[in-house]
Design a protein around this motif. Structure first.
Motif, PDB file in Angstrom:
ATOM      1  N   LYS A 368       0.838  -1.168   0.013  1.00 32.96           N
ATOM      2  CA  LYS A 368       0.070   0.295  -0.182  1.00 32.96           C
ATOM      3  C   LYS A 368       1.007   1.278  -0.154  1.00 32.96           C
ATOM      4  CE  LYS A 368      -3.483  -2.670   0.345  1.00 32.96           C
ATOM      5  NZ  LYS A 368      -4.213  -2.976  -1.017  1.00 32.96           N
ATOM      6  N   GLU A 369       0.477   2.136   0.793  1.00 30.65           N
ATOM      7  CA  GLU A 369       1.138   3.452   0.853  1.00 30.65           C
ATOM      8  C   GLU A 369       2.696   3.345   1.804  1.00 30.65           C
ATOM      9  OE1 GLU A 369      -0.611   6.849   3.027  1.00 30.65           O
ATOM     10  OE2 GLU A 369      -1.670   5.259   4.412  1.00 30.65           O
ATOM     11  N   ASN A 370       2.897   2.231   2.211  1.00 32.99           N
ATOM     12  CA  ASN A 370       4.129   1.990   2.864  1.00 32.99           C
ATOM     13  C   ASN A 370       5.264   1.665   1.869  1.00 32.99           C
ATOM     14  OD1 ASN A 370       3.499   2.820   5.439  1.00 32.99           O
ATOM     15  ND2 ASN A 370       2.964   0.516   5.909  1.00 32.99           N
ATOM     16  N   ALA A 371       4.939   1.259   0.531  1.00 31.04           N
ATOM     17  CA  ALA A 371       5.969   0.772  -0.135  1.00 31.04           C
ATOM     18  C   ALA A 371       7.295   1.872  -0.253  1.00 31.04           C
ATOM     19  CB  ALA A 371       5.533   0.738  -1.670  1.00 31.04           C
ATOM     20  N   SER A 372       7.027   3.089  -0.691  1.00 30.39           N
ATOM     21  CA  SER A 372       8.426   4.046  -0.724  1.00 30.39           C
ATOM     22  C   SER A 372       8.854   4.213   0.632  1.00 30.39           C
ATOM     23  CB  SER A 372       7.628   5.193  -1.172  1.00 30.39           C
ATOM     24  OG  SER A 372       6.984   6.026  -0.200  1.00 30.39           O
ATOM     25  N   ILE A 373       8.439   4.253   1.901  1.00 29.83           N
ATOM     26  CA  ILE A 373       9.251   4.289   3.054  1.00 29.83           C
ATOM     27  C   ILE A 373      10.018   3.217   3.231  1.00 29.83           C
ATOM     28  CG2 ILE A 373       7.509   3.925   4.713  1.00 29.83           C
ATOM     29  CD1 ILE A 373       8.291   6.304   6.307  1.00 29.83           C
ATOM     30  N   LEU A 374       9.159   2.157   3.205  1.00 27.78           N
ATOM     31  CA  LEU A 374      10.121   0.776   3.479  1.00 27.78           C
ATOM     32  C   LEU A 374      11.121   0.634   2.077  1.00 27.78           C
ATOM     33  CD1 LEU A 374       7.240  -1.763   4.237  1.00 27.78           C
ATOM     34  CD2 LEU A 374       8.915  -0.384   5.696  1.00 27.78           C
ATOM     35  N   GLY A 375      11.061   0.969   1.099  1.00 27.51           N
ATOM     36  CA  GLY A 375      11.966   0.889   0.203  1.00 27.51           C
ATOM     37  C   GLY A 375      13.159   1.878   0.474  1.00 27.51           C
TER      38      GLY A 375
END
Length: 392
Positions: A368-375
């Motif tokens: 979901k919207e966590n993809a970029s921060i986890l990346g």
């Protein structure tokens, strides 16, 4: 000739070490015999590399498994809390700061709201530093256990120079994050938010079979991360994936980038909310109420159908340009896929002479919207898990 042989042996050893760590990352714990079978390497090689990884703190021995004859095999376990990392996601209205462990599990997350007026990079970086310092102090984690800080940014970046080249939606150009690294006292990493998302998606959710994909990040704008043969494709000038600024309407709306008719002006989250607010004379900044309305309101349905037409056209262009195995949609819009998934797939895969659903699938991000921060957090861990940076 002898020198090349030694280097080659070192590379093989390092590759085996990374492969063991990745295997245990995904499986949690295995016996040394199981590691040997899964990676097709000898038991002595497994033992040697596991011992090094134990000394480095990434693994430990967790007892013994049942014996099938002979000595009981020793279980080796991955230690996700041996190190930590920060992921920072900067958008137009807010900054998200997340402390993660090596398993990319979010331990603590904070949100910093930004004012309506665009703030200077000095103010932004100062706010992030204060937030990180507070999290570290409150969590009682030793600073030497924190690998670094990864930044996810909505624009063109040069990750090697730590340079934000251009972020039109933030009104920032040529920002050198290297200048702030010493003040933070942590090593910095950075990547375009769509590339960071693609990076996380392939590492966390892929079984290893998927090597070529495009991650389409739908936020206030649209970005895309292109993965070719399991590597992020950045292009000659590190601008690859800026599909949000391909022209979808000739002489259309004016974009922040200077061009007209860019795809993100018609298919981003911001574009959908703008159309919804104008038609219903509201100032709702959430997609939730809009998608509920599509069940009962013809006006809302028409807004959605028009939006999906633009979204599908861009995705079709991406498929024709990159020929991926899969296109993954990410962003807040993925929370509401039940309202439009089948409609979007139908539009993307309408009859054509070039591709089918069997050749290229369309799915929605599990992160979901966590993809970029986890990346962003994962970017700091490249040296731990990979033999190279997996960027071309």
């Amino acid at each position: 000739m002898k020198k090349f042989s030694i280097l080659d042996q070192e590379t093989i050893k390092e590759t085996n070490k990374k492969n063991i760590l990745q295997l245990l990352y995904k499986n949690g714990q295995l016996t040394k015999q199981e590691i040997s079978k899964k990676l097709y390497i000898s038991i002595p090689t497994v033992i040697s590399n596991v011992n090094e990884l134990i000394v480095e703190g990434y693994l430990d021995e967790a007892g013994v498994a049942d014996s099938t004859g002979g000595r009981k095999p020793i279980i080796v376990r991955f230690l996700p809390d041996s190190n930590y990392s920060f992921g920072v996601c900067i958008t137009r209205n807010k900054i998200r700061v997340a402390l993660t462990n090596l398993k990319l599990e979010i331990i603590v997350e904070e949100e910093i709201r930004l004012s309506q007026e665009l703030e200077s990079i000095d103010i932004i970086m100062d706010k992030i530093k204060k937030c990180i310092d507070t999290i570290v102090d409150n969590s009682k984690i030793p600073k030497d256990k924190i690998i670094g800080v990864g930044f996810s940014l909505p624009g063109t970046v040069n990750e090697e120079k730590l340079l934000l080249v251009n972020a039109p939606n933030l009104n920032l150009k040529n920002i050198h994050l290297k200048e702030y690294e010493a003040k933070y006292n942590y090593k910095f990493y950075m990547e375009n938010e769509a590339n960071a998302s693609a990076y996380a998606e392939t590492f966390l959710n892929s079984d290893g079979a998927l090597k070529n994909l495009v991650f389409v990040s739908i936020t206030e704008g649209i970005g895309a991360g292109v993965v070719i043969n399991d590597n992020l494709y950045k292009g000659c000038n590190k601008r690859a994936g800026e599909f949000g600024h391909m022209t979808i309407v000739k002489n259309g709306e004016q974009c922040n980038c200077g061009k007209k008719g860019c795809w993100e002006l018609y298919a981003s989250e911001k574009a959908l909310l703008k159309q919804y607010n104008e038609e219903f004379k509201t100032n709702d900044k959430s997609l939730k109420e809009f998608f509920k309305l599509t069940r009962t309101s013809e006006v809302a349905k028409n807004i959605l159908y028009n939006y999906l037409d633009y979204l599908a056209e861009g995705i079709k262009n991406i498929i024709l340009i990159t020929d991926p195995e899969k296109v993954i949609i990410g962003g807040k819009i993925t929370y509401y896929e039940e309202y439009y998934k089948e409609l979007l797939i139908k539009r993307v895969f309408e009859e054509n002479s070039f591709y089918t659903k069997e050749e290229c699938s369309l799915s929605f991000s599990k992160l979901k919207e966590n993809a970029s921060i986890l990346g962003a957090a994962l970017m700091t861990m490249q040296d731990i898990f990979f033999i190279n940076k997996k960027i071309i």
